[in-house]
Design a protein around this motif. Structure first.
Motif, PDB file in Angstrom:
ATOM      1  N   GLY A 109      35.123  33.617  34.255  1.00 21.70           N
ATOM      2  CA  GLY A 109      35.109  32.506  33.325  1.00 21.70           C
ATOM      3  C   GLY A 109      33.730  32.333  32.729  1.00 21.70           C
ATOM      4  N   GLN A 150      39.334  29.084  36.481  1.00 23.19           N
ATOM      5  CA  GLN A 150      38.971  30.399  35.991  1.00 23.19           C
ATOM      6  C   GLN A 150      40.212  31.246  35.724  1.00 23.19           C
ATOM      7  OE1 GLN A 150      36.850  32.745  38.862  1.00 23.19           O
ATOM      8  NE2 GLN A 150      38.386  32.472  40.460  1.00 23.19           N
ATOM      9  N   GLN A 193      39.102  35.447  26.378  1.00 25.26           N
ATOM     10  CA  GLN A 193      39.637  35.196  27.716  1.00 25.26           C
ATOM     11  C   GLN A 193      41.040  35.782  27.863  1.00 25.26           C
ATOM     12  OE1 GLN A 193      37.848  34.036  30.066  1.00 25.26           O
ATOM     13  NE2 GLN A 193      36.248  32.783  29.163  1.00 25.26           N
ATOM     14  N   ALA A 218      39.194  28.599  31.396  1.00 23.63           N
ATOM     15  CA  ALA A 218      38.152  29.528  31.848  1.00 23.63           C
ATOM     16  C   ALA A 218      36.866  29.365  31.052  1.00 23.63           C
ATOM     17  CB  ALA A 218      38.654  30.971  31.735  1.00 23.63           C
TER      18      ALA A 218
END
Length: 233
Positions: free
Chosen positions: A146, A75, A134, A88
């Protein structure tokens, strides 16, 4: 319920509802049961790239369920290396609800996106949109977490361009998708980045001459070449 929450739910509806119409349009606009819709979306020619993506995410769901510590290593989190913006996408950090929703969304959207964008461009849009969302999150919007919903939002954003000229979902309704993405960005929600990144990539592909929306042909029906003769009355 706060105003912020109301706006978030409204933006989610502005993305999800037109997204549902896009999926239905790939089934020639028919409203059928979920099982029948899946049979239409995944019938031959099988979209193998989409199938591979679903297989990878399903395998990762099994892995993180069997070994929850995997999530901590993949993550995004404060101070994490840049490649966590990619990994993630592979883990769902909010448990079974996120797993179920994101898996269902990918199963429905991926085959449509492959037929419209192509087997190479579709995963590239998915990856670019997801990584952009992300990366922004790691920069400070939401440093820990995530999930691949931001990448699925990117596919919906790209499809809104291709379907805008098709009478099924309706061009005006499809404009709600990038508008919702913009509002989500203002609120600091990373799903907005995914939507807008996909929308921009879809516009670039359209400008480069990528064929737009092509509805899935209806299933072939078998016709008896020698029907039984009618009995005289």
């Amino acid at each position: 319920m706060t105003l912020h929450t109301v706006i978030l739910y409204g933006c989610a509806a502005a993305v999800v509802l037109p997204g549902v119409r896009i999926v239905q349009a790939d089934a020639d606009g028919r409203r059928v049961s979920p099982a029948a819709l899946l049979r239409v979306l995944w019938r031959r020619p099988v979209p193998w790239t989409a199938a591979a993506m679903v297989a990878v995410m399903t395998a990762m769901a099994v892995v993180q369920t069997a070994a929850p510590s995997v999530v901590d290593h993949l993550q995004r989190e404060p101070g994490a290396p840049w490649w966590r913006a990619v990994t993630a996408l592979l883990v769902q950090t909010s448990g079974w609800v996120q797993l179920a929703f994101n898996s269902a969304a990918l199963i429905a959207i991926a085959p449509v996106a492959q037929r419209v964008l192509g087997p190479v461009r579709m995963p590239l849009v998915f990856l670019a949109s997801g990584v952009a969302a992300q990366a922004v999150s790691m920069a400070g919007w939401s440093p820990t977490g995530g999930g691949d919903s931001v990448a699925v939002c990117g596919l919906i954003g790209a499809l809104s361009i291709s379907h805008a000229r098709h009478p099924g979902p309706g061009p005006t309704r499809l404009l709600l998708i990038p508008a919702a993405g913009l509002v989500l960005c203002v609120l600091g929600n990373n799903h907005g980045v995914g939507v807008l990144a996909g929308f921009v990539l879809g516009a670039v592909l359209a400008a480069c001459g990528r064929p737009g929306y092509r509805p899935l042909p209806p299933p072939k029906t078998s016709v008896d070449a020698n029907p039984p003769a009618q009995r005289p009355t």
